[in-house]
Motif scaffolding. Structure first.
Motif, PDB file in Angstrom:
ATOM      1  N   VAL A  93      45.090  36.849  31.206  1.00 31.93           N
ATOM      2  CA  VAL A  93      45.182  37.922  32.214  1.00 31.93           C
ATOM      3  C   VAL A  93      43.794  38.293  32.731  1.00 31.93           C
ATOM      4  O   VAL A  93      43.591  38.480  33.935  1.00 31.93           O
ATOM      5  CB  VAL A  93      45.885  39.159  31.622  1.00 31.93           C
ATOM      6  N   VAL A  94      42.836  38.396  31.812  1.00 34.15           N
ATOM      7  CA  VAL A  94      41.455  38.711  32.216  1.00 34.15           C
ATOM      8  C   VAL A  94      40.902  37.603  33.111  1.00 34.15           C
ATOM      9  O   VAL A  94      40.273  37.856  34.145  1.00 34.15           O
ATOM     10  CB  VAL A  94      40.560  38.900  30.972  1.00 34.15           C
ATOM     11  N   GLN A  95      41.145  36.362  32.741  1.00 33.13           N
ATOM     12  CA  GLN A  95      40.664  35.219  33.522  1.00 33.13           C
ATOM     13  C   GLN A  95      41.284  35.214  34.920  1.00 33.13           C
ATOM     14  O   GLN A  95      40.595  34.991  35.921  1.00 33.13           O
ATOM     15  CB  GLN A  95      40.998  33.918  32.792  1.00 33.13           C
ATOM     16  N   LEU A  96      42.577  35.477  35.002  1.00 30.72           N
ATOM     17  CA  LEU A  96      43.259  35.498  36.297  1.00 30.72           C
ATOM     18  C   LEU A  96      42.723  36.624  37.173  1.00 30.72           C
ATOM     19  O   LEU A  96      42.463  36.426  38.372  1.00 30.72           O
ATOM     20  CB  LEU A  96      44.764  35.666  36.091  1.00 30.72           C
ATOM     21  N   SER A  97      42.528  37.812  36.597  1.00 28.76           N
ATOM     22  CA  SER A  97      42.033  38.964  37.368  1.00 28.76           C
ATOM     23  C   SER A  97      40.653  38.681  37.953  1.00 28.76           C
ATOM     24  O   SER A  97      40.384  38.980  39.122  1.00 28.76           O
ATOM     25  CB  SER A  97      41.973  40.210  36.468  1.00 28.76           C
ATOM     26  N   ALA A  98      39.769  38.085  37.146  1.00 28.63           N
ATOM     27  CA  ALA A  98      38.422  37.775  37.629  1.00 28.63           C
ATOM     28  C   ALA A  98      38.443  36.689  38.699  1.00 28.63           C
ATOM     29  O   ALA A  98      37.663  36.729  39.655  1.00 28.63           O
ATOM     30  CB  ALA A  98      37.537  37.344  36.457  1.00 28.63           C
ATOM     31  N   THR A  99      39.347  35.720  38.568  1.00 26.26           N
ATOM     32  CA  THR A  99      39.438  34.649  39.563  1.00 26.26           C
ATOM     33  C   THR A  99      39.926  35.197  40.899  1.00 26.26           C
ATOM     34  O   THR A  99      39.430  34.806  41.960  1.00 26.26           O
ATOM     35  CB  THR A  99      40.386  33.533  39.075  1.00 26.26           C
ATOM     36  N   VAL A 100      40.891  36.102  40.853  1.00 27.13           N
ATOM     37  CA  VAL A 100      41.374  36.757  42.083  1.00 27.13           C
ATOM     38  C   VAL A 100      40.242  37.560  42.718  1.00 27.13           C
ATOM     39  O   VAL A 100      40.071  37.558  43.948  1.00 27.13           O
ATOM     40  CB  VAL A 100      42.584  37.652  41.779  1.00 27.13           C
ATOM     41  N   LEU A 101      39.447  38.248  41.898  1.00 22.26           N
ATOM     42  CA  LEU A 101      38.307  39.009  42.411  1.00 22.26           C
ATOM     43  C   LEU A 101      37.326  38.093  43.135  1.00 22.26           C
ATOM     44  O   LEU A 101      36.804  38.432  44.199  1.00 22.26           O
ATOM     45  CB  LEU A 101      37.599  39.727  41.259  1.00 22.26           C
ATOM     46  N   SER A 102      37.083  36.905  42.580  1.00 20.85           N
ATOM     47  CA  SER A 102      36.201  35.938  43.228  1.00 20.85           C
ATOM     48  C   SER A 102      36.732  35.553  44.596  1.00 20.85           C
ATOM     49  O   SER A 102      35.974  35.432  45.563  1.00 20.85           O
ATOM     50  CB  SER A 102      36.060  34.691  42.349  1.00 20.85           C
ATOM     51  N   CYS A 120      35.011  36.614  32.474  1.00 17.27           N
ATOM     52  CA  CYS A 120      34.948  37.219  33.807  1.00 17.27           C
ATOM     53  C   CYS A 120      33.876  36.539  34.651  1.00 17.27           C
ATOM     54  O   CYS A 120      34.100  36.212  35.823  1.00 17.27           O
ATOM     55  CB  CYS A 120      34.662  38.716  33.699  1.00 17.27           C
ATOM     56  N   ALA A 121      32.705  36.324  34.047  1.00 17.25           N
ATOM     57  CA  ALA A 121      31.597  35.700  34.770  1.00 17.25           C
ATOM     58  C   ALA A 121      31.935  34.270  35.169  1.00 17.25           C
ATOM     59  O   ALA A 121      31.671  33.846  36.303  1.00 17.25           O
ATOM     60  CB  ALA A 121      30.333  35.719  33.915  1.00 17.25           C
ATOM     61  N   PHE A 122      32.537  33.518  34.247  1.00 17.31           N
ATOM     62  CA  PHE A 122      32.923  32.140  34.560  1.00 17.31           C
ATOM     63  C   PHE A 122      33.947  32.111  35.697  1.00 17.31           C
ATOM     64  O   PHE A 122      33.879  31.269  36.595  1.00 17.31           O
ATOM     65  CB  PHE A 122      33.506  31.463  33.322  1.00 17.31           C
ATOM     66  N   SER A 123      34.862  33.048  35.673  1.00 16.65           N
ATOM     67  CA  SER A 123      35.978  33.023  36.625  1.00 16.65           C
ATOM     68  C   SER A 123      35.610  33.513  38.019  1.00 16.65           C
ATOM     69  O   SER A 123      36.357  33.262  38.966  1.00 16.65           O
ATOM     70  CB  SER A 123      37.144  33.861  36.079  1.00 16.65           C
TER      71      SER A 123
END
Length: 516
Positions: free
Chosen positions: A299-308, A363-366
């Motif tokens: 979920v954290v990975q998906l949220s950060a990717t959407v933010l990108s 988060c940074a990676f995504s």
């Protein structure tokens, strides 16, 4: 909302094309819930599957990457021959076959073969889908749509985590087999890219395709854009393309940049962090089931990717890469320190440190190194060598992914986990410098402008082969300075692109991240 409505057909086409990325994500995430379930069912004799050795399990995980490696060869051969759309449509049947082999496997050979097919099909999508999306998208939204592939991959991973927690490995495979079917019946109604159609002389179909994609533009605006694409295509077709072209500086430079970006993506330590997700949650004192910790991670990975995706066309590519590198570097150093203290028995009261470091890292990676390399793959590689160069870049990525996945455990046993994290942090620091100095900003730039930038670099640096480029210097009377003008063979380049190239040379360290 009105902006979304105006671009709805482009978004629809991008979503359809990247459903294959969702399929790749389900394959990447499958083993996390499926392998523990399979082991338990084998132990309880609830399946016809024969027991698996550690070596067989290792190959079940690693063969996916070798399948991805083989896909780069396939895509390089057919992408410019049969088109982006058909290249992807052909992948649906073997994708389904791979899942069915896994779901109804009775031995390790069936599992390994199925995983190899998934890697081949998913890897093919990871090349073809970004190229398709970047060719159909308007410049102002190309970054957001180009990042959609990684969003779909992460969404597919999360799907496997969540659904796999509640159903058996067999039914998870069967359920995932419907994803390629959905892709096929979605993509079959979407047009081929106008750029590819023009390379094949199918001008009428290209016009129809662009009209459908740009339903918000007038007939005159569509005609103007079509002529611009046609002029760009004609420039490419005027020169016969061969493998030798890859070694021309204007092609070698962006290809080398992309290989470097993929290198730092895999050496960021993302796989090492993912391997220890459950251990890190336990270290933080969280008494969560293993499946729940992986779902939270997803979920954290998906949220950060959407933010990108939301930031990439506003902040630009370069600032997101730099932020990604810097935060990952700090997070990895912190993780290494924690595991060093843990090995010395001095980690009491520090359970929060690995958990915070994990969340910051993913988060940074995504927001940077996760989605953006695939966007740049479609943006930076010149049209003339796009299929060949993209295949080579993707092969490098899959080779590195296989090496890290296959041999990480052995390296960790030899060096300890903390030293692995510290080595990865050094790689992130080197990646920061690499991006800062060498990577140009492509936000809002047309393909012609990006190609011209690398052409200008070829003129100033010299090229491996003659580029048909000449420089002439004119003295400025009063200032005593010089004015450099550049002439390219073929039609004159756009002045806007030339100005951008000048700005990039002046600010070579890329500090003007937000300039238009």
């Amino acid at each position: 909302m009105s902006s979304f409505w105006k671009c709805r057909n482009q978004i629809l086409a991008a979503v359809a094309a990247t459903i294959g990325g969702f399929g790749l994500g389900t394959a990447l995430g499958y083993t996390s819930p499926a392998m523990p379930d399979l082991r338990e069912r084998i132990a309880r004799v609830e399946t016809d599957m024969t027991p698996l050795s550690e070596e067989e399990e290792s190959w079940i995980g690693g063969i996916l990457n070798l399948g991805g490696l083989a896909s780069a060869i396939y895509v390089g051969l057919v992408l410019d021959v049969i088109g982006r759309k058909l290249t992807m449509l052909i992948l649906a049947p073997p994708f389904v076959a791979g899942w069915l082999l896994i779901g109804f496997a009775t031995n390790s050979a069936m599992l390994i073969t199925g995983r190899a097919l998934l890697g081949f099909c998913g890897g093919s999508f990871s090349i073809a889908a970004p190229l398709y999306v970047t060719e159909i998208a308007e410049d102002r939204i190309r970054g957001a749509l180009g990042s959609l592939l990684q969003v779909m991959v992460v969404l597919g991973i999360l799907f496997s985590y969540v659904v796999g927690a509640f159903i058996s490995y067999k039914w998870l495979a069967v359920l995932c087999s419907f994803v390629p079917v959905i892709f096929f019946f979605s993509m079959i109604f979407i047009p081929e890219t106008p750029r590819y159609l023009l390379t094949k002389g199918r001008a009428s179909e290209a016009s129809d395709s662009l009209t459908w994609l740009r339903q918000n533009l007038s007939a005159h605006e569509i005609e103007v854009e079509l002529k611009q694409i046609e002029a760009s295509v004609n420039d490419v077709l005027a020169e016969k393309s061969s493998f030798r072209d890859l070694f021309e500086y204007r092609h070698l430079y962006p290809t080398s940049l992309m290989i470097g970006i993929m290198l730092f993506q895999q050496l960021s330590g993302v796989n090492a962090v993912i391997f220890y997700t459950t251990d890190i949650f336990h270290s933080a004192g969280a008494s969560l089931p293993d499946y729940l910790s992986t779902i939270i991670f997803g979920v954290v990975q998906l949220s950060a990717t959407v933010l990108s995706t939301l930031l990439v066309d506003k902040a630009g590519r370069k600032i997101l890469f730099l932020t990604s590198s810097a935060v990952m570097c700090v997070s990895l150093i912190a993780l290494g320190i924690y595991f060093q203290l843990k090995s010395e028995g001095k980690n009491e009261g520090l359970g929060w440190l690995p958990l915070v470091s994990l969340m910051l890292f993913i988060c940074a990676f995504s927001i940077g190194y996760g989605p953006l390399p695939w966007l740049l793959l479609g943006e930076m590689i010149p049209q003339k060598v796009k299929a060949r160069a993209a295949s080579i870049v993707t092969m490098v990525n899959w080779i590195l992914c296989f090496v890290v996945t296959k041999f990480f455990r052995s390296i960790q046993e030899a060096l300890t986990i903390q030293w692995c994290y510290w080595i990865f942090s050094v790689c992130c620091a080197v990646g920061f410098v690499f991006v800062l100095i060498l990577l140009p900003e492509t936000k809002g730039k047309t393909f012609a402008e990006i190609d011209e930038y690398f052409g200008r670099r070829a003129g100033s640096k010299g090229s491996v082969f003659d580029e048909g480029m000449e420089m002439e210097t004119k003295k400025k009377g009063e200032s005593g300075g010089s004015e450099v003008s550049m002439k390219l063979s073929g039609p004159p380049a756009e002045r806007k692109g030339r100005h951008w190239a000048n700005v990039q040379d002046t600010y070579s360290v890329g500090l003007s991240f937000y300039s238009k």
